[in-house]
Scaffold this motif. Sequence first.
Motif, short mmCIF file in Angstrom:
data_model
loop_
_atom_site.label_atom_id
_atom_site.label_comp_id
_atom_site.label_asym_id
_atom_site.label_seq_id
_atom_site.Cartn_x
_atom_site.Cartn_y
_atom_site.Cartn_z
N UNK A 346 39.69 50.25 27.72
CA UNK A 346 39.82 49.55 29.00
C UNK A 346 40.96 48.54 28.94
N UNK A 347 41.90 48.65 29.90
CA UNK A 347 43.01 47.71 29.99
C UNK A 347 42.82 46.69 31.12
N UNK A 348 42.15 47.13 32.20
CA UNK A 348 42.04 46.27 33.38
C UNK A 348 40.90 46.79 34.24
N UNK A 349 40.14 45.86 34.86
CA UNK A 349 39.11 46.24 35.82
C UNK A 349 38.98 45.11 36.83
N UNK A 350 38.85 45.45 38.13
CA UNK A 350 38.76 44.42 39.15
C UNK A 350 37.86 44.85 40.30
N UNK A 351 37.24 43.86 40.93
CA UNK A 351 36.42 44.06 42.12
C UNK A 351 37.29 43.95 43.36
N UNK A 352 36.84 44.58 44.45
CA UNK A 352 37.55 44.48 45.72
C UNK A 352 36.59 44.02 46.80
N UNK A 353 37.13 43.50 47.90
CA UNK A 353 36.29 43.06 49.01
C UNK A 353 35.53 44.24 49.62
N UNK A 354 36.17 45.39 49.73
CA UNK A 354 35.56 46.55 50.37
C UNK A 354 34.45 47.17 49.53
N UNK A 355 34.40 46.85 48.24
CA UNK A 355 33.32 47.35 47.40
C UNK A 355 33.73 48.16 46.19
N UNK A 356 34.76 49.04 46.28
CA UNK A 356 35.12 49.85 45.11
C UNK A 356 35.52 49.01 43.91
N UNK A 357 35.20 49.51 42.73
CA UNK A 357 35.59 48.91 41.46
C UNK A 357 36.72 49.75 40.88
N UNK A 358 37.89 49.14 40.69
CA UNK A 358 39.05 49.86 40.15
C UNK A 358 39.26 49.46 38.69
N UNK A 359 39.72 50.42 37.89
CA UNK A 359 40.02 50.12 36.49
C UNK A 359 41.16 50.98 35.98
N UNK A 416 47.45 45.45 38.96
CA UNK A 416 46.78 44.95 40.17
C UNK A 416 46.63 46.11 41.15
N UNK A 417 45.44 46.27 41.70
CA UNK A 417 45.19 47.27 42.72
C UNK A 417 45.31 46.62 44.09
N UNK A 418 45.87 47.37 45.03
CA UNK A 418 45.91 46.85 46.40
C UNK A 418 44.55 47.08 47.04
N UNK A 419 44.10 46.12 47.87
CA UNK A 419 42.75 46.18 48.42
C UNK A 419 42.68 46.81 49.81
#
Length: 532
Positions: A346-359, A416-419
């Motif tokens: 795992x290098x990166x994981x983040x929560x989003x306002x819409x709900x999906x978890x990206x990593x 960084x993932x776009x939300x």
Amino acid sequence: MKKLLYIPVVVAAALWSAGCADDIGNYDYTEINEVSLERGNKSPEEGKTYDVVAFIDNIDFDPQLKSSLGVNDESAYEYEWRIMPLGTDWSAIDAEEITVCTTRRINQPVTLSPGKYSAFFNVKDKSTGVTWTTCFYLMVRSVTNEGWLILSNVNDKCRLDIVYNRSETEDLLSHDIFQDVDMDLGKPERLIFNYDLGDQATLLVTDKNTWNLDRVDLHIAEENSLVWRFGVSPGSVRVKASAISKFAGRNLWAIIDEKDDIYTIARNVDGAFFEFPLTRLNGTTPFKPAPFICVNHSNANNGCNPVIMYDADHRQFIQIHNNSVYPSVMDFKGRHIFDNPTGRDMLHMESTKAGPIHSVLRDPATNDTYFYTINMRGEYIEAEHWWEEGEYISYNEQAAYGKVVGPEIESATKFAFHHQWDYLFYAVGDKVYQFNMATPDEPAVLVLTFPGEEVKVLRSNPFVAWEAYADWERARAFQLVIGSDVKSGPAATCGKVRFYEVPNLMQPLKKLKEYDGFGSIVEVVYKERAKY
């Protein structure tokens, strides 16, 4: 202005009786003096809400009166300005305590705590005793109650600056708010903001300790050290990751400390503490967690699993169920597009306002990089009887998966993932690349370069309290935030922070704002406003 006129009951009854009798005479009527305010910027407007910033703005009104009888002598009237918290019971307050001014004009600093207030401008005609009232509202904000927190390092010392977006185009900057703190905070490591309606955790982590900064003024002292949230207080604690699952059943607060131990607090239990480490799968198999914790920030799927983490030893996604104490291996319903265990780091994981978890994960054998997206789902089953607690049925879905291809991707460590759009950004040195997950066969493209600088922070911000913000404020959740250091710059002023609009269809990024003069950038997070 509204007229307030009180008539004694006996007089009112007499007037009513007279009104029922025959009209047998002539009467002389005296016209009452009616008072109103000239419209304009200096007069408060009935029902309007005025935004002010505590200890920066003044409550400044210079109302001009209009008299129907031409009574323009200022001494013919009495004046009152009253301010009280919105919704306060009139019977429970002292009128003198909420009266802040007794002159026609008011111009005084805002010293109120952040929140919304009812305000009243009363004008009393001395000759008749009639009072005319204009009611309006004050929304009091604070540069420490919310804003972009910029943590930087100046010669291994903590510096915290705040950028407060007063409007879409106007900003206020508060510099080095720890400059008068009378203790050695240590070298800054990270800054974490966790939002919750009942409380907030703004965690400052250094090489010495972790502090939960005051939710309103970011006050830091020994008493808000995180060690006091433990049942048996350690000498110090340094948090690697933290998250609060405010929309899940137990409102769980989970942390990972510097020893790679997991602790949780069930926030729906009053007086709960971090008690003992939970770093065993199903309570039996020890493991090392990757330094990431994610939650579902969307309230559309109430009862979802509180947190998602990653088992770095066995290379697999893990979760804590609503009704479980220890983590367990994550399972999935629906389509199967990737394996768990993944066999990757795992290098990166983040929560989003819409709900999906990206990593973002990297294969240790091939050095290839991959994106994973998980949706946490759930439903609440009502109990048979009203006095019984229902059951949360939670499950997870595999939403997206693919290989990331692009220049220098094998060296990237900041992501960084776009939300809103299906974009993944990654940074290497002074370059930022953009990858479209919707067209994974197309390589990432170079979108930004900062010659002579090094990108230190790359992020989007979820903005959990969505309904509390205006449209322009919500739009900040879709901006790309970049913090960088000028390599040859002085330690105290080498840091820069930039904000970019991210259009659809892979169009060029648009720089919206830029700030400089910070120390070496460590983290940039948005502290959302406390509940008013």
